[in-house]
Design a protein around this motif. Structure first.
Motif, PDB file in Angstrom:
ATOM      1  N   GLU A  19      51.651  36.026  51.767  1.00  0.00           N
ATOM      2  CA  GLU A  19      52.176  34.640  52.256  1.00  0.00           C
ATOM      3  C   GLU A  19      52.538  33.791  50.618  1.00  0.00           C
ATOM      4  OE1 GLU A  19      49.616  33.086  54.989  1.00  0.00           O
ATOM      5  OE2 GLU A  19      49.628  34.744  56.128  1.00  0.00           O
ATOM      6  N   LEU A  20      52.269  34.160  49.587  1.00  0.00           N
ATOM      7  CA  LEU A  20      52.596  33.450  48.500  1.00  0.00           C
ATOM      8  C   LEU A  20      54.197  33.764  47.975  1.00  0.00           C
ATOM      9  CD1 LEU A  20      49.202  33.638  46.565  1.00  0.00           C
ATOM     10  CD2 LEU A  20      49.678  31.797  48.053  1.00  0.00           C
ATOM     11  N   GLY A  21      54.525  34.587  48.861  1.00  0.00           N
ATOM     12  CA  GLY A  21      56.003  34.889  48.361  1.00  0.00           C
ATOM     13  C   GLY A  21      56.120  36.224  47.357  1.00  0.00           C
ATOM     14  N   LEU A  22      55.109  36.912  47.275  1.00  0.00           N
ATOM     15  CA  LEU A  22      54.822  37.852  46.276  1.00  0.00           C
ATOM     16  C   LEU A  22      55.526  39.211  46.939  1.00  0.00           C
ATOM     17  CD1 LEU A  22      51.326  37.236  45.143  1.00  0.00           C
ATOM     18  CD2 LEU A  22      53.446  36.508  43.950  1.00  0.00           C
ATOM     19  N   GLY A  23      55.715  39.430  48.153  1.00  0.00           N
ATOM     20  CA  GLY A  23      56.038  40.897  48.664  1.00  0.00           C
ATOM     21  C   GLY A  23      54.669  41.577  48.507  1.00  0.00           C
ATOM     22  N   ILE A  24      54.822  42.880  49.139  1.00  0.00           N
ATOM     23  CA  ILE A  24      53.745  43.904  49.285  1.00  0.00           C
ATOM     24  C   ILE A  24      53.316  44.275  47.890  1.00  0.00           C
ATOM     25  CG2 ILE A  24      53.327  46.211  50.164  1.00  0.00           C
ATOM     26  CD1 ILE A  24      53.322  44.150  52.360  1.00  0.00           C
ATOM     27  N   SER A  25      54.318  44.637  46.953  1.00  0.00           N
ATOM     28  CA  SER A  25      53.952  45.042  45.758  1.00  0.00           C
ATOM     29  C   SER A  25      53.293  43.844  44.893  1.00  0.00           C
ATOM     30  CB  SER A  25      55.328  45.341  44.762  1.00  0.00           C
ATOM     31  OG  SER A  25      55.796  46.550  45.691  1.00  0.00           O
ATOM     32  N   GLY A  26      53.625  42.802  44.845  1.00  0.00           N
ATOM     33  CA  GLY A  26      53.177  41.524  44.162  1.00  0.00           C
ATOM     34  C   GLY A  26      51.596  41.423  44.603  1.00  0.00           C
ATOM     35  N   ALA A  27      51.684  41.326  46.022  1.00  0.00           N
ATOM     36  CA  ALA A  27      50.144  41.315  46.476  1.00  0.00           C
ATOM     37  C   ALA A  27      49.283  42.417  46.032  1.00  0.00           C
ATOM     38  CB  ALA A  27      50.394  41.306  48.001  1.00  0.00           C
ATOM     39  N   LEU A  28      49.737  43.500  46.220  1.00  0.00           N
ATOM     40  CA  LEU A  28      48.896  44.745  45.652  1.00  0.00           C
ATOM     41  C   LEU A  28      48.615  44.445  44.342  1.00  0.00           C
ATOM     42  CD1 LEU A  28      47.854  47.317  46.441  1.00  0.00           C
ATOM     43  CD2 LEU A  28      50.057  48.596  45.802  1.00  0.00           C
ATOM     44  N   PHE A  29      49.389  44.352  43.461  1.00  0.00           N
ATOM     45  CA  PHE A  29      49.098  44.135  42.003  1.00  0.00           C
ATOM     46  C   PHE A  29      48.060  42.939  41.732  1.00  0.00           C
ATOM     47  CE2 PHE A  29      49.813  42.731  37.715  1.00  0.00           C
ATOM     48  CZ  PHE A  29      50.256  43.937  37.062  1.00  0.00           C
ATOM     49  N   LEU A  30      48.387  41.843  42.625  1.00  0.00           N
ATOM     50  CA  LEU A  30      47.219  40.621  42.340  1.00  0.00           C
ATOM     51  C   LEU A  30      45.986  41.104  42.902  1.00  0.00           C
ATOM     52  CD1 LEU A  30      46.505  37.967  41.981  1.00  0.00           C
ATOM     53  CD2 LEU A  30      47.367  37.198  44.036  1.00  0.00           C
ATOM     54  N   SER A  31      46.015  41.919  44.007  1.00  0.00           N
ATOM     55  CA  SER A  31      44.594  42.506  44.403  1.00  0.00           C
ATOM     56  C   SER A  31      43.804  43.194  43.586  1.00  0.00           C
ATOM     57  CB  SER A  31      44.624  43.243  45.929  1.00  0.00           C
ATOM     58  OG  SER A  31      45.339  42.459  46.798  1.00  0.00           O
ATOM     59  N   GLN A  32      44.503  44.136  42.933  1.00  0.00           N
ATOM     60  CA  GLN A  32      43.792  45.228  41.974  1.00  0.00           C
ATOM     61  C   GLN A  32      43.525  44.376  40.744  1.00  0.00           C
ATOM     62  OE1 GLN A  32      42.720  47.559  42.770  1.00  0.00           O
ATOM     63  NE2 GLN A  32      42.526  49.203  41.134  1.00  0.00           N
ATOM     64  N   SER A  33      44.388  43.435  40.368  1.00  0.00           N
ATOM     65  CA  SER A  33      43.921  42.370  39.270  1.00  0.00           C
ATOM     66  C   SER A  33      42.718  41.498  39.435  1.00  0.00           C
ATOM     67  CB  SER A  33      45.054  41.331  38.864  1.00  0.00           C
ATOM     68  OG  SER A  33      46.343  42.183  38.424  1.00  0.00           O
ATOM     69  N   LEU A  34      42.660  41.204  40.613  1.00  0.00           N
ATOM     70  CA  LEU A  34      41.425  40.356  41.166  1.00  0.00           C
ATOM     71  C   LEU A  34      40.273  41.031  40.913  1.00  0.00           C
ATOM     72  CD1 LEU A  34      40.602  37.509  41.876  1.00  0.00           C
ATOM     73  CD2 LEU A  34      40.874  38.405  44.322  1.00  0.00           C
ATOM     74  N   TYR A  35      40.317  42.407  41.676  1.00  0.00           N
ATOM     75  CA  TYR A  35      39.192  43.287  41.417  1.00  0.00           C
ATOM     76  C   TYR A  35      38.668  43.514  39.973  1.00  0.00           C
ATOM     77  CZ  TYR A  35      36.782  47.848  41.420  1.00  0.00           C
ATOM     78  OH  TYR A  35      35.923  48.940  41.307  1.00  0.00           O
ATOM     79  N   TRP A  36      39.723  43.730  39.134  1.00  0.00           N
ATOM     80  CA  TRP A  36      39.373  43.950  37.541  1.00  0.00           C
ATOM     81  C   TRP A  36      38.819  42.875  36.887  1.00  0.00           C
ATOM     82  CZ3 TRP A  36      37.658  48.389  36.404  1.00  0.00           C
ATOM     83  CH2 TRP A  36      38.123  49.786  36.928  1.00  0.00           C
ATOM     84  N   SER A  37      39.384  41.521  37.397  1.00  0.00           N
ATOM     85  CA  SER A  37      38.953  40.338  36.748  1.00  0.00           C
ATOM     86  C   SER A  37      37.417  40.137  36.964  1.00  0.00           C
ATOM     87  CB  SER A  37      39.689  39.234  37.010  1.00  0.00           C
ATOM     88  OG  SER A  37      39.623  38.895  38.530  1.00  0.00           O
ATOM     89  N   ARG A  38      37.002  40.773  38.089  1.00  0.00           N
ATOM     90  CA  ARG A  38      35.728  40.460  38.369  1.00  0.00           C
ATOM     91  C   ARG A  38      34.649  41.477  37.676  1.00  0.00           C
ATOM     92  NH1 ARG A  38      37.988  36.728  39.556  1.00  0.00           N
ATOM     93  NH2 ARG A  38      38.084  35.552  41.609  1.00  0.00           N
ATOM     94  N   ARG A  39      34.990  42.310  37.174  1.00  0.00           N
ATOM     95  CA  ARG A  39      34.399  43.359  36.526  1.00  0.00           C
ATOM     96  C   ARG A  39      34.726  43.462  34.964  1.00  0.00           C
ATOM     97  NH1 ARG A  39      35.291  44.173  41.345  1.00  0.00           N
ATOM     98  NH2 ARG A  39      33.648  45.531  42.702  1.00  0.00           N
ATOM     99  N   THR A  40      34.901  42.443  34.150  1.00  0.00           N
ATOM    100  CA  THR A  40      34.933  42.321  32.893  1.00  0.00           C
ATOM    101  C   THR A  40      34.198  41.177  32.235  1.00  0.00           C
ATOM    102  OG1 THR A  40      36.893  42.097  31.037  1.00  0.00           O
ATOM    103  CG2 THR A  40      36.907  40.621  33.135  1.00  0.00           C
ATOM    104  N   ASN A  41      34.304  40.756  31.011  1.00  0.00           N
ATOM    105  CA  ASN A  41      33.443  39.751  30.292  1.00  0.00           C
ATOM    106  C   ASN A  41      33.722  38.383  30.649  1.00  0.00           C
ATOM    107  OD1 ASN A  41      35.683  39.269  28.663  1.00  0.00           O
ATOM    108  ND2 ASN A  41      35.395  40.501  27.283  1.00  0.00           N
ATOM    109  N   ALA A  42      33.220  37.425  30.060  1.00  0.00           N
ATOM    110  CA  ALA A  42      33.165  35.930  30.386  1.00  0.00           C
ATOM    111  C   ALA A  42      34.626  35.511  30.321  1.00  0.00           C
ATOM    112  CB  ALA A  42      32.017  35.303  29.605  1.00  0.00           C
TER     113      ALA A  42
END
Length: 271
Positions: A19-42
């Motif tokens: 709903e942010l206007g990203l489309g399916i691909s953009g939402a998928l990329f953001l979802s996976q980016s959010l996953y990895w951003s929680r599993r890195t350093n500070a």
């Protein structure tokens, strides 16, 4: 072998991101980016190659670049390049993401909710397929046998498909860009050439330089970025092969790139 054994590990997909206007691909990329951003350093930055993105999400190189462009334009995705060879690191701007999601939620709450009143006949009303996803709320028909008020339907025009170029300053169409080309690096090179008032005058000349860059890098997109960075850093007009030496790198000029329009496309003196 059963079905479960044939499936890969599932990845998260957050529906509200669409709903942010990203489309399916953009939402998928953001979802996976959010996953990895929680599993890195500070710092929140994480590193991932194009091949790794494709292996995890199934997104092609162009789908990745389109998603990244949308996310950066919204201020959600931050990128930086560092290391040798140069690598792209990503980070999610949590504050901006929360702001956009909260804004969308507020807009949804402000929309009127349509409710259907029982019809005058006491039976079940016949339903039909909606012609669009937006209907204006109307009053229910009166029970006095009067004329039935019709619903006002608004048709929204679908956005027109655009053929926006992946590399804005390129004289070539998207379909003409080689698969092995690092389009980000090539866009930076075209921007630099324009700044020094040495743009490619013909599509043929640009295509030749593009193919030579791929040849110099042997199709390695990371090496293409380093070649472009080297020429920009030293303010050269030409692209040169990277070769390690005691003093750093030595440059080998692109043999077929010298022409009337690029007479200074040779190795700089003293390098």
């Amino acid at each position: 072998m059963n079905l479960i054994e044939l499936l890969d590990r599932p990845i998260a997909f957050h529906r509200p991101f669409v709903e942010l206007g990203l489309g399916i691909s953009g939402a998928l990329f953001l979802s996976q980016s959010l996953y990895w951003s929680r599993r890195t350093n500070a710092s929140g930055y994480f590193y991932k190659t194009q091949d790794e993105w494709e292996a995890e999400t199934g997104m092609s190189r162009r789908e990745q670049e389109t998603a990244r462009k949308k996310l950066k334009s919204l201020g959600i995705l931050e990128e930086k390049k560092q290391g040798v060879p140069c690598r792209v690191f990503y980070r999610i701007n949590d504050e901006k993401l929360l702001q956009l999601l909260s804004q969308k939620e507020s807009e949804k709450q402000q929309k009127p909710v349509c409710t259907n009143a029982p019809n005058q006949y006491g039976g079940m009303s016949q339903t039909r397929m909606a012609e669009n996803d937006t209907l204006d709320c109307t009053n229910a028909p009166s029970s006095d046998g009067g004329s039935v008020q019709t619903k006002t339907e608004t048709t929204h025009r679908l956005p027109e498909t655009t053929n926006k170029k992946i590399v804005s300053k390129s004289r070539l169409e998207n379909s003409e860009l080689p698969e092995q080309l690092n389009t980000v690096a090539w866009g930076q090179w075209l921007d630099y050439r324009a700044k020094v008032k040495k743009p490619f005058k013909t599509a043929r000349g640009e295509r030749r330089a593009m193919n030579e860059l791929i040849k110099l890098s042997q199709g390695d997109q990371t090496l293409q970025q380093r070649i472009v960075d080297q020429s920009i850093d030293f303010e050269w007009i030409g692209l040169f092969e990277l070769k390690s030496s005691r003093g750093g790198y030595q440059a080998k000029p692109m043999a077929n790139q010298i022409g009337a329009a690029d007479a200074d496309y040779s190795r700089p003196e003293g390098f």
